[in-house]
Design a protein around this motif. Structure first.
Motif, PDB file in Angstrom:
ATOM      1  N   ALA A  65       2.815   1.010   3.524  1.00 13.23           N
ATOM      2  CA  ALA A  65       2.245   0.196   2.447  1.00 13.23           C
ATOM      3  C   ALA A  65       1.672  -1.100   2.991  1.00 13.23           C
ATOM      4  N   LEU A 114      -0.279  -3.935   0.952  1.00 14.00           N
ATOM      5  CA  LEU A 114       0.315  -5.008   0.145  1.00 14.00           C
ATOM      6  C   LEU A 114      -0.213  -6.378   0.566  1.00 14.00           C
ATOM      7  N   LEU A 127      10.251  -3.466   2.171  1.00 16.15           N
ATOM      8  CA  LEU A 127       9.939  -3.847   0.798  1.00 16.15           C
ATOM      9  C   LEU A 127      11.137  -4.415   0.043  1.00 16.15           C
ATOM     10  N   GLU A 187       5.616  -2.264  -7.998  1.00 14.90           N
ATOM     11  CA  GLU A 187       4.769  -1.067  -8.073  1.00 14.90           C
ATOM     12  C   GLU A 187       4.853  -0.247  -6.791  1.00 14.90           C
ATOM     13  N   SER A 188       4.954  -0.927  -5.659  1.00 11.32           N
ATOM     14  CA  SER A 188       5.076  -0.203  -4.387  1.00 11.32           C
ATOM     15  C   SER A 188       6.429   0.479  -4.258  1.00 11.32           C
ATOM     16  N   HIS A 200       8.006   1.673  -6.810  1.00 13.20           N
ATOM     17  CA  HIS A 200       8.049   2.680  -7.864  1.00 13.20           C
ATOM     18  C   HIS A 200       9.313   2.552  -8.716  1.00 13.20           C
TER      19      HIS A 200
END
Length: 1421
Positions: free
Chosen positions: A22, A25, A76, A120-121, A123
């Motif tokens: 990701a 980001l 994250l 959002e990353s 989920h």
């Protein structure tokens, strides 16, 4: 070496390179931040706001960089925690003005967007971010939730086994890493058995921990309570943890020193030192190899060091410096710049100004010249230094010159340190701090003597040819017309001052008032015989009424002695020598001394001397006096035995002339007044004084048996006599107080209280030629003479203060008021004068300092003033002038008042070990023992006094002189006290000249507009320029600021408003006067004045923050319907209040210290000034007073999450049927309490409990003990004044801390209270019950006492043993236990009301023990 210092086993743990999918980001987060450009959107014309926006922009950029760092290095989940930490930080910041709040709000919005991007990353929703037991770390790495580096750390920690065996330090590079990993590790199930924490340095970083929190965490780690401690390089050295079993370098060390020191933290045998490395990273490998090579090189160099080869030649370069010869202190070119910066840092400043020096460089032939510009409140503002070859040297040269000048001006002391010197060091009366500790405080009590009254002294007692006296006539007039009092004359050797020898005052008797007047009547001559008779009058009547003429002999058992039998010179003291003689006609202008009455007293003494010279003592226990035969009394007048004559001991008197005559009992020496002849009683009648204790006997038999007296005329009718009584304090108006106080209910057979009358045969009485009105007047003399003596003492002090110059006609009554404390229970006390004197002293000292030290800034002036007006300083001034001897600190005790020729029978022995009347100033006569009783005089005049009372008296005297003679008189008494307060006109002229140099031409129109709003035109415009210039102002270059004028104006307005309130509210007490002053003299009130009069528009400043706050405040004030009320939720900028004060100071200087003109200008500006009916107390204080009046307790619980956060306060009040709880928040405890109290008062008001101005407290609530069918009547409660000096416990409910407060119930402790035993001391049971109610938060109990006039109905009650009189009391007590009903008990009968209260309290305590609500260890009572 390893034997003594174990070395850790080094190893490496490798982790894979991050495979984070990701990476998109980062551009998303950067794009979100780019939408909010603080620098471009928020622009200002003010430098401070631009700097603030730049700082905020940089801070926000740093926070986003931390989040991105966590995304790349930790994953994250940790980035999400970092974003939440950032959001918490920015959400708690309170914007100081609207622009700042908008800016912070935008930053918070950006952070919330970042959080949403990360969510959002992930989920997952924010509320589901938890790790369960089945959390797969390897899968989390693949998804990017955590980094491989973090996974490797988790795997490593799992290998450590049980938590009890692990003590591990984990070093990280950044604070944010320590914080987020600590949060993450706590949530990982696989290692949840470890206790985790983190510690960082206590630097200025917002992420850093406080010093206190650091110590707590380190102690937990050292004790083994914490297993895993994440830390930055702050713990690389200094900490000693012998049991540290492992050190992990999560981030590689940057230096060799860091590598060695972190490795050295592993102290336990077989400990580990683990380095975490990225697999395949050449950068990290090279970094580690460089560190290892450097370590080996350092070790080799240390082992083979050649000391001689390392010595280098050096030369000392001569540098310019400034030396102080007295101390050896010096400043050089290199240190001069830092010293100037240090000086500027010490200057007073607020958050709107920047107290820094500025430099301007000018090119010259030799190089550069530097111009130094210091802040406006510095000792000087501008200095140009010598030239230097470059900019750096020129700057150092000008700073060195500035240091020299500052030292010469006194801004730097002889140690070249910029601090305010303690003024006490230069004061000659202050010798040691040890002796002054506690001086001027209520806690410290001191033993002092009383000053002797010089006017009472006399030498006429030894003269044989008579004496000459000054005469002062006493007239007494009762408000009941038929009540007559004889006039008296005071004869004394000294002449009294006019206002002492001519006065009027009211004396309060039961149900009547007597107006006493004293009039000077010139001089009177008495010959030796008249003096002798006058002394006999004193000796007989004053001892007969207030003392004892006949007493048991101490040398011969069973013998009675006559006080005046032998030489009476010992009864007369030269220090208390005067005469009080009755007058024949008090209304005559000329004095007519009642010589027949005086002569009869001399005859009575001769009679009793002969009688007692013939008396013999009997050997039995009755101590009889044998009366001489009937024909031995030479004073008996033989008369015809008729029914119209009564035979007395000295004469026969017609029955029609007997009433109201004064008689002396020859067997007891007691004085009586004849009421009437009782024709149906004689000496053969049954004696009425047995009280059923023995067989019935007649009067004749009683006197024969008791005194051995055989009556000659037993057939004569008896006389009913009124017995004498003790003198009373007639300054107390008990009749009025009884009307407003609560009266005991009358239950049972109660009869009216009758005067004490006795029956006696006439022949046992010596008739004096004295009427009843003389006796009545004599009972007034102790109170009247006490007041005259007090005024004499005041006059004596006045003469000492005035010296030879008698320019100040200060009334002695005003000085007496300044010397009288509340403990005296008078209608007046020093309290009001003390408040006024405080303001006068503050003004005089402020004005003196302002003029004397024109180069001192406001901070220095405030420090000097604070020292000059503090209680310890005033105490020393008072002690130095022996004021302690003049202070009246106890209520008048009439029984201890002694007239000349009187022998005192009410004495208090002196136990201080001093033979002298004066008490030396010694620490052994100081104490802080709370059991010491203050104010009680011993026989030598010694009494304990609070140290603060002396300081209060100093302020009271200053106030008295101001009231009586204005400011000049008050300055005179301050000079006498040694207080520097001279106001030289020449110094005023110098201040005006200095102010005239300020530039004001560019602001002519604005100055004129400001003058119009003020209503005064300045002669020196520069004063108004200075008064309206804020410290931050830099554009106009005025070179001044209002701080010094604000310092002066603060004291000016304080004095003017206090004087206005003092004059216009003469009936209110000091407490309410203080509240009025506090409500009028405060920054909030002055700020509202500035806005209402539009003065704020003329404040010159260069601060955008200040401008924003002023605009917001002005908007709120303009929208308010009532601008005089303090508005909740909005705090006035201090600069607005300072502006008003500085203008007042400017007007004072411009008018050359004309206070009347200043008040003429400011009275309309400040109007309307608060009045008692519109006074609003602070909410927390009003809540405490309200609950205190109703017997409720206010509990306070305080808390704060962390340093810099909002204060949280919870207040609770337990009513009989409900517990009210209210939370309040604020930037400080005071604001938080105020908010909570405000809302709690509203809750009480809804329940019908409120404070109504002028009516007291109205409680309309329905207690649990009543029903709605029987509503209670509104009860008005008065708030009593309490003198807490002699209380054994403080009953105040104000600001009580209790961290166990709960909103659920009133019983916060949850356990049964325990007391060792019930106290047997007077007041002890009530105090124990009070403390119990305070702890449990129960309402205070109610007492209802019943007074019985006849105690015979109670028989031989145990509680009445040893007590005198016929009255007794029985009390009932009602204790309301919230939600559990009432407890009612009745105590046993007691001789006084307070003891009956104690008895009832004991019953309640025992009942609480029975009900299981209290445990008493010793129940034997």
């Amino acid at each position: 070496m390893d034997v003594y210092i174990p070395s850790a086993k080094e190893s490496c743990r490798f982790y894979e390179q991050a495979r984070f999918p990701a990476l998109s980001l980062k551009p998303k987060i950067e794009a979100s931040w780019s939408k909010c450009n603080v620098l471009s959107e928020f622009q200002s014309d003010y430098k401070d706001m631009d700097n603030k926006f730049k700082t905020l922009h940089q801070q926000m950029s740093n926070e986003l960089a931390k989040i991105l760092y966590c995304v790349e290095d930790l994953g994250l989940l940790c980035a999400y925690e970092a974003a939440k930490i950032c959001h918490e930080k920015f959400s708690k910041i309170q914007g100081e003005c609207e622009v700042y709040r908008k800016c912070y709000l935008q930053c918070v919005t950006v952070i919330e967007e970042v959080i949403q991007i990360i969510e959002e990353s992930l989920h997952l929703a924010a509320d589901k971010m938890t790790l369960d037991v089945e959390f797969d770390c390897s899968k989390a790495v693949d998804m990017g939730y955590i980094s491989p580096k973090l996974l490797e750390l988790i795997n490593l920690l799992q290998t450590f086994g049980e938590s009890s065996q692990l003590s591990c330090l984990i070093f990280v590079e950044r604070i944010i890493t320590a914080k987020v990993i600590e949060r993450f590790v706590k949530a990982v199930p696989q290692i949840s058995h470890f206790t985790v924490s983190y510690v960082t340095g206590s630097n200025t970083s917002a992420d850093a921990l406080t010093r206190k929190r650091q110590i707590e965490i380190l102690e937990s780690f050292q004790s083994g309570k914490v297993n895993l401690l994440f830390t930055t390089d702050v713990l690389e050295e200094g900490i000693h943890v012998p049991n540290c079993s492992c050190v992990i370098r999560f981030d590689l060390p940057k230096t060799v020193c860091s590598y060695i020191q972190s490795r050295g933290r592993s102290r336990r045998a077989n400990s580990q030192f683990v380095l975490m490395l990225e697999r395949g990273s050449l950068k990290q490998r090279n970094q580690l190899f460089d560190i290892i090579r450097s370590e080996r090189s350092m070790t080799h160099a240390a082992d083979n060091k050649d000391h001689e080869s390392n010595l280098r030649a050096f030369s000392v370069r001569k540098t310019e410096a400034y030396y102080v010869d007295s101390t050896g202190a010096s400043v050089t070119l290199d240190s001069s710049v830092s010293l100037i910066n240090q000086y500027c840092e010490k200057l007073p400043r607020d958050k709107y100004s920047n107290a820094k020096s500025n430099f301007e460089f000018l090119p010259v032939e030799e190089g550069y010249e530097c111009k130094l510009i210091l802040p406006p409140n510095a000792a000087f503002q501008i200095l140009v230094g010598p030239s230097g070859k470059d900019v750096r040297l020129a700057k150092s040269l000008v700073c060195l010159e500035a240091c020299k000048k500052l030292h010469q001006m006194g801004a730097l002391n002889d140690h070249l340190v910029p601090f305010i010197e303690d003024p006490s060091e230069a004061d000659p009366i202050i010798k040691s701090k040890e002796s002054s500790s506690g001086a001027g405080t209520t806690k410290r009590k001191e033993l002092h003597g009383t000053a002797s009254i010089q006017a009472l002294c006399g030498s006429w007692g030894d003269k044989v040819d008579g004496a000459k006296f000054y005469a002062y006539k006493f007239d007494f007039k009762c408000n009941i017309a038929h009540e007559l009092y004889s006039g008296f004359v005071l004869l004394m050797e000294s002449k009294l001052d006019e206002d002492v020898g001519n006065l009027e005052l009211d004396l309060y008797l039961i149900s009547k008032t007597v107006k006493a007047s004293v009039i000077s009547c010139g001089q009177v001559d008495l010959d030796s015989e008249e003096v002798m008779k006058a002394k006999c009058f004193h000796e007989l009547l004053f001892n007969g009424l207030f003392g004892r003429l006949v007493f048991k002999s101490k040398s011969v058992k069973g013998k009675w002695e006559f006080l005046l039998q032998n030489d009476t010179n010992s009864l007369w003291s030269p220090q208390n020598l005067y005469l009080l003689l009755p007058l024949e006609k008090s209304n005559d202008i000329c004095l007519q001394i009642h010589w027949p009455a005086i002569s009869s007293c001399a005859s009575a003494i001769d009679f009793l001397r002969r009688k007692f010279s013939l008396a013999v003592g009997d050997s039995d226990d009755n101590s009889k006096i044998i009366s001489p035969p009937c024909n031995t009394s030479s004073l008996d007048i033989e008369c015809e035995s008729t029914n119209k004559m009564l035979h007395f001991a000295n004469c026969a008197v017609d029955v029609s002339n007997v009433k109201d005559m004064v008689a002396l009992a020859i067997h007891t020496g007691k004085m009586y007044c004849i009421i009437e002849i009782v024709a149906d009683l004689s000496a053969e009648s049954p004696f009425d004084g047995n009280n059923g204790k023995s067989e019935a006997v007649t009067f004749s038999q009683y006197f024969t048996k008791r005194y051995g007296i055989t009556l000659r005329h037993p057939e004569q009718p008896l006389l009913r006599l009124k017995q004498g009584h003790n003198a009373h304090n007639l300054f107390l108006n008990l009749h009025d107080e009884a009307d407003g106080g609560d009266k005991s209910s009358q239950i049972g057979p109660v009869i009216p209280k009758a005067p004490v009358h006795v029956h006696m045969p006439p022949e046992l009485l010596f008739i004096l030629d004295v009427k009843r009105d003389v006796l009545k007047s004599m009972y007034l003399l102790p109170s009247l003479m006490y007041r005259i003596e007090s005024l004499m003492l005041s006059s004596q002090l006045r003469a000492e203060i005035n010296g030879h110059a008698n320019n100040f006609k200060i009334p002695s009554s005003l000085i007496l008021e300044a010397l009288t404390t509340l403990r005296c229970c008078e209608k007046f006390s020093m309290e009001r004068l003390e408040l006024l004197g405080d303001s006068v002293l503050k003004y005089a000292v402020s004005c003196h300092l302002f003029l004397k030290y024109p180069k001192n800034h406001e901070g220095q002036l405030s420090a000097k003033r604070q020292w000059a007006v503090r209680n310890s300083t005033l105490y020393k001034r008072g002690i130095d002038h022996k004021l302690q001897g003049y202070i009246r600190d106890s209520a008048f005790e009439p029984r201890r008042w002694i007239a000349p020729g009187q022998h005192s029978i009410h004495t208090v022995s002196c136990d201080c070990g001093l033979e002298t009347l004066e008490v030396p100033l010694d620490e052994k006569f100081h104490t802080e023992d709370p059991k010491i009783v203050v104010g009680k005089l011993c026989n030598r005049g010694h009494r304990w006094m609070c140290s603060k009372t002396i300081a209060d008296c100093v302020e009271g005297l200053i106030g008295a002189y101001h009231v009586g003679g204005g400011l000049i008189a008050s300055l005179h008494v301050m000079k006498w006290l040694g207080i520097d307060s001279e106001l030289e006109p020449s110094m005023v002229d110098q201040a005006i000249t200095s102010a005239s140099l300020h530039t004001y031409m560019p602001k002519v129109n604005e100055i004129a507009s400001l003058e119009e709003k003020i209503g005064y035109e300045f002669c020196v415009k520069g004063l108004l320029v200075e008064a309206s210039t804020h410290l931050s102002e830099s554009e106009h270059g005025t070179g001044c600021c209002y701080e010094r004028l604000e310092f002066l104006g603060d004291s000016v307005l304080d004095l003017l408003i206090t004087w206005h309130l003092y004059q216009n509210h003469t009936e209110i007490d000091q407490g309410e006067l203080t509240d009025l002053r506090s409500a009028s003299v405060n920054n909030e009130n002055f700020a509202q004045v500035a806005v209402r009069r539009n003065l704020h528009q003329h404040l010159m400043h260069s601060s955008g923050l200040l401008q924003g706050q002023i605009s917001e405040y002005a908007k709120v004030i303009s929208e308010s319907e009532d601008n005089t009320i303090s508005l909740p939720g909005i705090k006035a900028p201090k600069a607005l209040g300072d502006l008003v004060e500085s203008i007042a100071g400017a007007v004072l200087i411009d008018t050359k210290l004309n206070l009347e003109l200043v008040w003429k200008v400011f009275n309309p500006l400040l109007s309307p000034i608060v009045t008692p009916d519109k006074l609003e107390l602070p909410p927390f204080r009003e809540l405490n007073q309200l609950c205190d009046s109703l017997g409720y307790f206010v509990k306070v619980k305080e808390s704060r999450e962390k340093k810099g956060s909002m204060e949280n306060v919870v207040l609770s009040v337990q009513l009989p049927n409900a517990l009210l709880v209210q939370e309040g928040k604020g930037p400080n405890k005071k604001n938080a309490k105020g908010e909570a109290a405000f809302h709690l008062l509203k809750k009480l008001e809804k329940r019908g409990i409120s404070y109504s101005k002028g009516k007291g407290v109205i409680d309309l609530s329905i207690p649990s003990c009543q029903t709605e069918e029987q509503p209670p009547k509104p009860v008005a409660h008065k708030k009593p004044k309490l003198d807490k000096t002699n209380l054994t416990a403080n009953a105040s409910t104000c600001d009580q801390k209790d961290t166990s407060t709960s909103s659920g119930a009133s019983d916060f402790s949850g356990s049964i209270p325990v007391i060792s035993s019930i106290s047997t001391k007077k007041g002890g049971p009530r105090m124990q019950l009070y403390e119990l109610c305070k702890k449990k938060q129960w309402p205070l109990p109610a007492f209802d006492s019943t007074e019985y006039k006849d105690r015979t109905q109670f028989g031989s009650c145990e509680g009445l043993e040893g007590s005198k009189g016929q009255n007794c009391f029985v009390s009932k007590i009602t204790l309301c236990i919230p939600n559990d009903g009432n407890i009612e008990c009745q105590g046993d009968v007691r001789s006084d009301k307070k003891s009956s209260f104690d008895s009832a309290a004991v019953k309640v305590l025992n009942e609480l023990q029975r009900l299981g609500k209290l445990k008493i260890d010793d129940v034997s009572q």
